[in-house]
Design a protein around this motif. Structure first.
Motif, PDB file in Angstrom:
ATOM      1  N   PRO A 158       0.833  -1.209   0.000  1.00  0.00           N
ATOM      2  CA  PRO A 158       0.000   0.000   0.000  1.00  0.00           C
ATOM      3  C   PRO A 158       0.867   1.257   0.000  1.00  0.00           C
ATOM      4  CG  PRO A 158      -0.742  -1.579   1.654  1.00  0.00           C
ATOM      5  CD  PRO A 158       0.575  -2.063   1.160  1.00  0.00           C
ATOM      6  N   LYS A 159       0.435   2.245  -0.735  1.00  0.00           N
ATOM      7  CA  LYS A 159       1.183   3.509  -0.813  1.00  0.00           C
ATOM      8  C   LYS A 159       0.737   4.425   0.329  1.00  0.00           C
ATOM      9  CE  LYS A 159       1.958   3.229  -5.791  1.00  0.00           C
ATOM     10  NZ  LYS A 159       3.384   2.828  -5.598  1.00  0.00           N
ATOM     11  N   PHE A 160       1.232   4.138   1.519  1.00  0.00           N
ATOM     12  CA  PHE A 160       0.853   4.909   2.696  1.00  0.00           C
ATOM     13  C   PHE A 160       1.446   6.318   2.634  1.00  0.00           C
ATOM     14  CE2 PHE A 160       0.835   0.557   4.739  1.00  0.00           C
ATOM     15  CZ  PHE A 160      -0.547   0.490   4.847  1.00  0.00           C
ATOM     16  N   ALA A 161       0.639   7.287   2.942  1.00  0.00           N
ATOM     17  CA  ALA A 161       1.132   8.665   3.031  1.00  0.00           C
ATOM     18  C   ALA A 161       2.140   8.758   4.171  1.00  0.00           C
ATOM     19  CB  ALA A 161      -0.036   9.616   3.279  1.00  0.00           C
ATOM     20  N   GLY A 162       3.257   9.404   3.906  1.00  0.00           N
ATOM     21  CA  GLY A 162       4.270   9.610   4.930  1.00  0.00           C
ATOM     22  C   GLY A 162       5.406   8.622   4.914  1.00  0.00           C
ATOM     23  N   LEU A 163       5.263   7.526   4.173  1.00  0.00           N
ATOM     24  CA  LEU A 163       6.283   6.478   4.220  1.00  0.00           C
ATOM     25  C   LEU A 163       7.594   6.935   3.591  1.00  0.00           C
ATOM     26  CD1 LEU A 163       6.109   3.710   5.506  1.00  0.00           C
ATOM     27  CD2 LEU A 163       5.669   2.714   3.271  1.00  0.00           C
ATOM     28  N   GLU A 164       7.513   7.661   2.482  1.00  0.00           N
ATOM     29  CA  GLU A 164       8.737   8.153   1.847  1.00  0.00           C
ATOM     30  C   GLU A 164       9.459   9.141   2.745  1.00  0.00           C
ATOM     31  OE1 GLU A 164       8.020   9.670  -2.041  1.00  0.00           O
ATOM     32  OE2 GLU A 164       7.321   7.746  -2.855  1.00  0.00           O
ATOM     33  N   ASP A 165       8.713  10.027   3.378  1.00  0.00           N
ATOM     34  CA  ASP A 165       9.334  10.982   4.303  1.00  0.00           C
ATOM     35  C   ASP A 165       9.964  10.256   5.490  1.00  0.00           C
ATOM     36  OD1 ASP A 165       8.625  13.176   2.779  1.00  0.00           O
ATOM     37  OD2 ASP A 165       6.752  13.534   3.863  1.00  0.00           O
ATOM     38  N   TYR A 166       9.326   9.182   5.918  1.00  0.00           N
ATOM     39  CA  TYR A 166       9.849   8.398   7.035  1.00  0.00           C
ATOM     40  C   TYR A 166      11.214   7.804   6.690  1.00  0.00           C
ATOM     41  CZ  TYR A 166      10.159   4.488  10.376  1.00  0.00           C
ATOM     42  OH  TYR A 166      10.574   3.589  11.331  1.00  0.00           O
ATOM     43  N   VAL A 167      11.315   7.228   5.493  1.00  0.00           N
ATOM     44  CA  VAL A 167      12.585   6.645   5.060  1.00  0.00           C
ATOM     45  C   VAL A 167      13.645   7.730   4.908  1.00  0.00           C
ATOM     46  CG1 VAL A 167      13.742   5.411   3.186  1.00  0.00           C
ATOM     47  CG2 VAL A 167      11.469   4.679   3.936  1.00  0.00           C
ATOM     48  N   GLU A 368     -12.391   1.348  11.039  1.00  0.00           N
ATOM     49  CA  GLU A 368     -13.199   2.519  11.379  1.00  0.00           C
ATOM     50  C   GLU A 368     -12.373   3.799  11.400  1.00  0.00           C
ATOM     51  OE1 GLU A 368     -14.859  -1.190  12.469  1.00  0.00           O
ATOM     52  OE2 GLU A 368     -13.031  -0.268  13.300  1.00  0.00           O
ATOM     53  N   ARG A 369     -11.114   3.692  11.720  1.00  0.00           N
ATOM     54  CA  ARG A 369     -10.213   4.866  11.771  1.00  0.00           C
ATOM     55  C   ARG A 369      -8.923   4.517  11.038  1.00  0.00           C
ATOM     56  NH1 ARG A 369      -7.406   4.906  17.582  1.00  0.00           N
ATOM     57  NH2 ARG A 369      -7.265   2.656  17.924  1.00  0.00           N
ATOM     58  N   PRO A 370      -8.944   4.613   9.719  1.00  0.00           N
ATOM     59  CA  PRO A 370      -7.811   4.157   8.901  1.00  0.00           C
ATOM     60  C   PRO A 370      -6.518   4.918   9.173  1.00  0.00           C
ATOM     61  CG  PRO A 370      -9.781   4.559   7.571  1.00  0.00           C
ATOM     62  CD  PRO A 370     -10.050   5.132   8.922  1.00  0.00           C
ATOM     63  N   LEU A 371      -5.445   4.340   8.667  1.00  0.00           N
ATOM     64  CA  LEU A 371      -4.140   4.983   8.737  1.00  0.00           C
ATOM     65  C   LEU A 371      -4.159   6.264   7.917  1.00  0.00           C
ATOM     66  CD1 LEU A 371      -2.041   1.754   8.173  1.00  0.00           C
ATOM     67  CD2 LEU A 371      -2.147   3.032  10.315  1.00  0.00           C
ATOM     68  N   LYS A 372      -3.695   7.346   8.503  1.00  0.00           N
ATOM     69  CA  LYS A 372      -3.636   8.626   7.808  1.00  0.00           C
ATOM     70  C   LYS A 372      -2.207   8.930   7.360  1.00  0.00           C
ATOM     71  CE  LYS A 372      -4.762  13.555   8.336  1.00  0.00           C
ATOM     72  NZ  LYS A 372      -5.281  14.596   9.271  1.00  0.00           N
ATOM     73  N   VAL A 373      -1.270   8.845   8.288  1.00  0.00           N
ATOM     74  CA  VAL A 373       0.145   9.071   7.984  1.00  0.00           C
ATOM     75  C   VAL A 373       0.952   7.935   8.603  1.00  0.00           C
ATOM     76  CG1 VAL A 373       2.132  10.593   8.257  1.00  0.00           C
ATOM     77  CG2 VAL A 373      -0.151  11.581   7.934  1.00  0.00           C
ATOM     78  N   VAL A 374       1.783   7.297   7.803  1.00  0.00           N
ATOM     79  CA  VAL A 374       2.627   6.211   8.289  1.00  0.00           C
ATOM     80  C   VAL A 374       4.070   6.672   8.269  1.00  0.00           C
ATOM     81  CG1 VAL A 374       3.401   3.841   7.892  1.00  0.00           C
ATOM     82  CG2 VAL A 374       1.011   4.451   7.509  1.00  0.00           C
ATOM     83  N   GLY A 375       4.565   7.018   9.432  1.00  0.00           N
ATOM     84  CA  GLY A 375       5.959   7.444   9.555  1.00  0.00           C
ATOM     85  C   GLY A 375       6.096   8.950   9.523  1.00  0.00           C
ATOM     86  N   GLY A 376       6.160   9.475   8.303  1.00  0.00           N
ATOM     87  CA  GLY A 376       6.360  10.914   8.172  1.00  0.00           C
ATOM     88  C   GLY A 376       7.717  11.332   8.705  1.00  0.00           C
ATOM     89  N   SER A 387      -5.462  10.235  16.497  1.00  0.00           N
ATOM     90  CA  SER A 387      -4.574   9.582  17.456  1.00  0.00           C
ATOM     91  C   SER A 387      -3.226   9.293  16.800  1.00  0.00           C
ATOM     92  CB  SER A 387      -5.203   8.294  17.985  1.00  0.00           C
ATOM     93  OG  SER A 387      -5.553   7.428  16.922  1.00  0.00           O
ATOM     94  N   LYS A 388      -2.149   9.418  17.600  1.00  0.00           N
ATOM     95  CA  LYS A 388      -0.791   9.244  17.082  1.00  0.00           C
ATOM     96  C   LYS A 388      -0.027   8.263  17.969  1.00  0.00           C
ATOM     97  CE  LYS A 388       1.476  12.688  15.333  1.00  0.00           C
ATOM     98  NZ  LYS A 388       2.191  13.994  15.114  1.00  0.00           N
ATOM     99  N   TYR A 389       0.848   7.493  17.328  1.00  0.00           N
ATOM    100  CA  TYR A 389       1.658   6.503  18.028  1.00  0.00           C
ATOM    101  C   TYR A 389       3.092   6.599  17.509  1.00  0.00           C
ATOM    102  CZ  TYR A 389      -3.028   4.658  18.858  1.00  0.00           C
ATOM    103  OH  TYR A 389      -4.356   4.532  19.192  1.00  0.00           O
ATOM    104  N   GLY A 390       4.050   6.428  18.419  1.00  0.00           N
ATOM    105  CA  GLY A 390       5.440   6.484  18.018  1.00  0.00           C
ATOM    106  C   GLY A 390       6.267   7.320  18.970  1.00  0.00           C
ATOM    107  N   PRO A 391       7.438   7.776  18.524  1.00  0.00           N
ATOM    108  CA  PRO A 391       8.046   7.527  17.204  1.00  0.00           C
ATOM    109  C   PRO A 391       8.580   6.100  17.099  1.00  0.00           C
ATOM    110  CG  PRO A 391       9.583   8.705  18.603  1.00  0.00           C
ATOM    111  CD  PRO A 391       8.311   8.603  19.394  1.00  0.00           C
ATOM    112  N   PHE A 392       8.778   5.656  15.841  1.00  0.00           N
ATOM    113  CA  PHE A 392       9.224   4.298  15.577  1.00  0.00           C
ATOM    114  C   PHE A 392      10.567   4.292  14.853  1.00  0.00           C
ATOM    115  CE2 PHE A 392       4.527   3.934  15.639  1.00  0.00           C
ATOM    116  CZ  PHE A 392       4.418   3.079  16.727  1.00  0.00           C
ATOM    117  N   ASP A 393      11.431   3.373  15.289  1.00  0.00           N
ATOM    118  CA  ASP A 393      12.708   3.171  14.600  1.00  0.00           C
ATOM    119  C   ASP A 393      12.525   2.336  13.334  1.00  0.00           C
ATOM    120  OD1 ASP A 393      14.356   4.393  16.704  1.00  0.00           O
ATOM    121  OD2 ASP A 393      13.761   2.650  17.889  1.00  0.00           O
ATOM    122  N   ALA A 394      11.532   1.445  13.353  1.00  0.00           N
ATOM    123  CA  ALA A 394      11.304   0.555  12.213  1.00  0.00           C
ATOM    124  C   ALA A 394       9.813   0.275  12.073  1.00  0.00           C
ATOM    125  CB  ALA A 394      12.070  -0.757  12.387  1.00  0.00           C
TER     126      ALA A 394
END
Length: 554
Positions: A158-167, A368-376, A387-394
């Motif tokens: 899936p092309k999650f928003a924020g994944l490229e910025d996260y990398v 019901e509450r899909p992923l909006k930004v993954v990583g960023g 709601s937000k969770y993190g930050p994540f190393d991986a």
């Protein structure tokens, strides 16, 4: 582009289906055969899926080839459920034992395949990566084209928003279907897993053992049964070798093509036979749970047919989960709200109890509450509700595959009169016996849509289909026939019957990768053949006995 010598058969893929096809066509039929594999190593799904905890969900004594008793007796499976490295080693062993490697070309991706009407042959173009990294284009021709491309070989990304910025910000992303060969050390890291299908279920306990914190993001809860995996003793190994013929005979009578899990359990009956005795029905579920693995599928014949039976199975599962998971809210969020079997059941080691660890957290309700930004850039995962969770190393993407058709969708395959496979399958996959597609002569798709495939023990399905092709080719050669393909009428009849059979069950009552529901824009068609291996084998045999019924030969 270089042009290579003509072949009797071109085989695409070097997983177990491709390996067995190579053995049968070359070693037994003496066909001039060339097998092409996109990776630089064999093994198919067991080459690509190297994530922590990856292992087969069928018992080792069944999930292996049985065409050669010497092969069966000489290979020592170390565990009840074989781990990925051992399955990969088994694939390597097959190549050595039957001297197949000279007929296999690795690092070769099929780009185009086109039927040559004038010469009654397939022309296939490959992009080949040479050992020095240079790219070469090759063209091969063959009378027959065997597609052993696998059901779970095209990762769903899936092309999650924020994944490229996260990398870009230094975050690490891993897909379970493309795991680094050198492995990943998560020691002390804050990790997120997205997805709770089989790869998520198997990797969660392993990653939890290393990570300092682990968040598992779940859209839909899963049914998973304990494997009770352990080492195989020498006495057990001797016993299952002695019982090989008994095991094969039992397997032939099972719709799912597997029977090892039923050892010590009475054969399944209809739940109605218990005359509404809930206590006895629940005890039957408990017995199957204690047996482990897919034994739960063998609890009742009508588990996937009767809403009442499925409702009791769901109740049993909810009670079992709540007895294993200490936090009531987490336990409730892990309880599926759909019938068992509607999505593929998983087989696990310590999945549910992993959520009792203080550093492991379930983030549920992504439907019901899909992923909006993954990583960023800030390395957090944000949901649509804010709601937000993190930050994540991986971040681990356990997002599965574009199942059963995904790999073929990436290849330009052109049959008679310029028809492409993409056009033929625009509204969903169509075929006859799961093997043949009208308009595509001498092309055979192994373990794909229209066959029992992922609803069975896969190696049993592979052996049956490849051996059927063997008999069909021998019959064609004896009669001097050059081509074979499905009639449009037979194809329509098969697809109609398959759809009708699926509609009579609970299997298509929820969104699953059986339907292609995990891939946006993919047509929703229930792809496996629900009646199972016994009915499927009988029909395939009838087709041969009735002189290729439903097939055009010339």
């Amino acid at each position: 582009m270089t042009s290579e010598s003509n072949q009797d058969a071109i085989i695409i893929g070097c997983g177990f289906a491709g390996i067995y096809s190579t053995y049968v066509l070359h070693n037994k039929l003496n066909y001039k055969t060339r097998t092409f594999e996109m990776s630089d190593q064999p093994g198919g799904v067991w080459n690509w899926n190297r994530y922590p905890g990856a292992r087969v969900d069928h018992m080792s004594k069944e999930y292996c080839f049985k065409f050669d008793e010497n092969l069966y007796n000489e290979w020592n499976w170390s565990e009840i459920y074989s781990p990925q490295p051992e399955l990969k080693a088994y694939a390597e062993h097959l190549l050595r034992r039957y001297n197949l490697r000279p007929h296999i070309q690795f690092s070769s991706r099929l780009a185009n395949a086109k039927w040559d009407e004038e010469n009654s042959r397939w022309s296939a173009e490959f992009v080949v990566t040479k050992p020095d990294g240079t790219i070469e284009e090759q063209k091969w021709t063959g009378r027959h084209l065997i597609l052993a491309t696998g059901c779970l070989s095209a990762p769903n990304k899936p092309k999650f928003a924020g994944l490229e910025d996260y990398v870009a910000a230094g975050g690490k992303v891993y897909h379970t279907g493309e795991w680094p060969r050198e492995g990943v050390d998560f020691t002390g890291q804050k990790v997120a897993i997205i997805g709770t299908g089989s790869s998520g279920v198997q990797s969660t306990p392993e990653i939890a053992a290393q990570a300092s914190s682990l968040h598992v993001f779940q859209r839909t809860p899963v049914y998973t049964a304990p494997a009770y995996n352990r080492k195989v003793t020498d006495a057990e190994r001797d016993e299952y070798r002695k019982r090989l013929h008994e095991l094969v005979a039992a397997t032939m009578q099972q719709p799912g093509g597997f029977a090892a899990h039923l050892d010590g359990i009475t054969p399944p009956t209809m739940s109605a036979d218990f005359n509404g005795n809930k206590e006895k029905i629940m005890q039957r579920f408990e017995d199957c749970w204690k047996s482990g693995g897919f034994a739960f599928y063998g609890s009742f014949i009508d588990l996937i047919l009767s809403p009442d039976c499925a409702k009791l199975a769901t109740e049993f599962y909810h009670n079992k989960i709540k007895s294993l998971v200490k936090d009531p809210k987490t336990a409730e969020n892990l309880c599926p709200d759909y019938p068992p079997g509607c999505k593929r059941m998983c087989v696990d080691t310590n999945y549910y109890v992993t959520y009792n660890l203080p550093h492991v957290h379930l983030v549920a309700g992504l439907k019901e509450r899909p992923l909006k930004v993954v990583g960023g850039k800030d390395k957090f995962i944000e949901l649509e509700d804010g709601s937000k969770y993190g930050p994540f190393d991986a971040i681990v993407l356990a997002t599965g595959f574009d199942a059963m058709t995904g790999t073929l969708a990436k290849i330009n395959i052109t049959g008679r009169n310029g028809i492409t496979l993409k056009d033929a399958w625009a509204a969903g996959p169509v075929n006859y016996l799961g093997l043949f597609i009208h308009g595509f002569p001498n092309m055979y798709h192994l373990a794909g849509p229209g066959s029992p495939s992922v609803l069975t023990m896969m190696i049993h399905q592979i052996e049956q289909q490849v051996e059927w092709i063997e008999e069909a080719l021998k019959k064609m050669d004896a009669k001097g026939l050059k081509t074979i393909e499905a009639t449009e009428e037979a194809q329509n009849g098969w697809v109609g019957f398959s759809n009708m059979a699926a509609s009579m069950t609970l299997l298509n009552s929820c969104n699953s990768w059986y339907l292609g529901a995990n891939v946006p824009g993919k047509p929703r068609v229930f792809m496996p053949f629900v009646p199972g291996m016994v009915a499927y084998r009988q029909k395939c045999n009838e087709v041969l006995e009735k002189d290729f019924e439903g097939l055009i030969t010339a």
